[in-house]
Design an enzyme around this catalytic site. Structure first.
Site, mmCIF file in Angstrom:
data_model
loop_
_atom_site.group_PDB
_atom_site.id
_atom_site.type_symbol
_atom_site.label_atom_id
_atom_site.label_comp_id
_atom_site.label_asym_id
_atom_site.label_seq_id
_atom_site.Cartn_x
_atom_site.Cartn_y
_atom_site.Cartn_z
ATOM 1 N N GLU A 1 -2.504 -9.531 3.912
ATOM 2 C CA GLU A 1 -2.922 -9.893 5.043
ATOM 3 C C GLU A 1 -4.293 -9.965 5.394
ATOM 4 O O GLU A 1 -4.813 -10.606 6.394
ATOM 5 C CB GLU A 1 -2.114 -9.161 6.288
ATOM 6 N N CYS B 1 0.683 -1.305 -0.208
ATOM 7 C CA CYS B 1 -0.047 -0.166 -0.066
ATOM 8 C C CYS B 1 0.719 1.268 0.225
ATOM 9 O O CYS B 1 1.492 1.451 -0.911
ATOM 10 C CB CYS B 1 -1.126 0.018 1.124
ATOM 11 N N HIS C 1 -3.778 -5.451 0.361
ATOM 12 C CA HIS C 1 -3.344 -5.955 1.590
ATOM 13 C C HIS C 1 -3.488 -7.533 1.547
ATOM 14 O O HIS C 1 -4.615 -8.253 1.645
ATOM 15 C CB HIS C 1 -4.348 -5.401 2.592
#
Length: 385
Positions: free
Chosen positions: A357, A272, A355
């Site tokens: 995760e 990001c 993202h």
């Protein structure tokens, strides 16, 4: 809570559009950039994601707060949004993990919210005209007065908000994804070595650190203004560039640091804001998207592989500014064809605009953490040889 007990609240956008609703959370006035998130779950993770610093979030899902909040789902030490906007609010959550209601949680952290407005119409307006500043207030109910405050606020473009969220001091992270939530046990179990990773904290989420630790990394988190020489003193196997808020072009110290770290030729992974800062360090430029990408179902890929990803960003790398001799595009956002990932052609350096995760979101891209570890493993073996 019945509407007869509800406290009136006012939302005014920078173009003068006004919406009247009811207050939830803290009393008072707040001003920020109004953006929307399309996720059907994970509102607590959104509220506590440091990347939302300076923003007021519209939740497009029609009811917020059903599952309450709990300490385990926080992505940082506190909520970072300036305010929250919802259609309906649940004041009495029903979930075995809940420890507090959402309105009480926001009230505790002094964050105002407004509900009872047409969030679909508001979201369509943002999509049509772009993200813009807005204000929520329970104390200023005059539209003209609140509009003056909103129009006096700075725009997101040009703002360095990283300094508001980065860690003030170095710390080491060792907590892994708990066993009950581990969704990729086979890949995690394959990693037998320990690698030292220095993470530049531009506003990092806890679950990013958990995934790195789960893949066998000893994670040292450092402030965003840490010089490259100090980072290299840890003799890291790899360097991680975290997510974060604001305009990446304004994070000049971080860009200079990453540019210097590239000379070490160590494996590097950015997510990001880290992806955007890496882009700047490589000579590219970024631009502000009309309304950004915020949600859990953004398709990303290139050629034959597609990942459904969790995204949260206002800016993107300009593909025409990328030095094609050094860098290749590895992923595109398949909704609007913006750059969603880059990879260096000769160095073990890569980044993504989304993202992996998740938290919340799908786990399609978790392999990127394993890829980072394999890059460090290869670099270690090459150094030994």
């Amino acid at each position: 809570m019945s509407l007869s007990d509800a406290i009136p609240a006012l939302l005014v956008l920078a173009d003068g559009t006004a919406y009247r609703g009811w207050s939830f959370g803290a009393m008072g006035t707040t001003v920020g950039e109004v953006v929307f998130n399309t996720g059907m779950t994970g509102y607590q993770e959104v509220l506590t994601d440091p990347s939302y610093t300076g923003q007021i979030v519209i939740f497009t899902y029609p009811e917020l707060g059903n599952t309450g909040v709990n300490p385990e789902d926080e992505e940082s030490t506190k909520p970072h949004v300036r305010g929250a906007i919802a259609r309906n609010i649940c004041h009495k959550p029903s979930n075995w993990r809940s420890t507090q209601s959402l309105p009480d949680y926001l009230k505790q952290h002094q964050i105002p919210g407004i509900f009872g407005i047409d969030t679909r119409a508001l979201t369509r307006k943002i999509r049509m005209y772009g993200a813009m500043n807005g204000g929520i207030s329970t104390s200023i109910l005059d539209e003209t007065e609140l509009l003056e405050l909103v129009q006096a606020a700075p725009n997101m473009a040009g703002l360095n908000l990283v300094r508001e969220v980065t860690t003030p001091e170095v710390y080491e992270w060792s907590e892994t994804t708990t066993e009950v939530w581990e969704f990729n046990p086979e890949s995690v179990a394959k990693i037998e070595e320990t690698f030292t990773v220095v993470a530049l904290d531009f506003g990092v989420k806890r679950n990013i650190l958990r995934r790195l630790a789960s893949y066998g990394c000893r994670v040292i988190v450092v402030p965003a203004n840490t010089p490259a020489a100090e980072i290299l003193k840890y003799n890291p196997d790899g360097i991680f560039l975290s997510n974060g808020p604001g305009d990446p072009a304004a994070v000049t110290e971080g860009i200079s640091t990453v540019k210097a770290l590239l000379e070490s030729q160590k494996p590097m992974f950015g997510i990001c804001m880290g992806h955007q800062i890496l882009g700047h360090a490589l000579g590219a430029e970024t631009f502000k998207l009309k309304f950004g990408h915020r949600g859990l179902n953004q398709p990303a890929g290139l050629q034959q592989r597609v990942e459904i990803t969790s995204q949260n960003h206002s800016f993107a790398i300009d593909p025409d500014s990328l030095p094609s001799a050094l860098v290749e595009v590895s992923h595109l956002n398949l909704n609007d064809r913006t750059v969603a990932g880059v990879r260096h052609k000769s160095l073990p350096v890569f980044s993504v605009q989304y993202h992996p995760e998740a938290s919340p979101g799908p786990h399609d891209a978790d392999y990127l953490f394993e890829q980072f570890v394999l890059e460090m493993q290869t670099a270690r073996q090459t150094a030994i040889a």
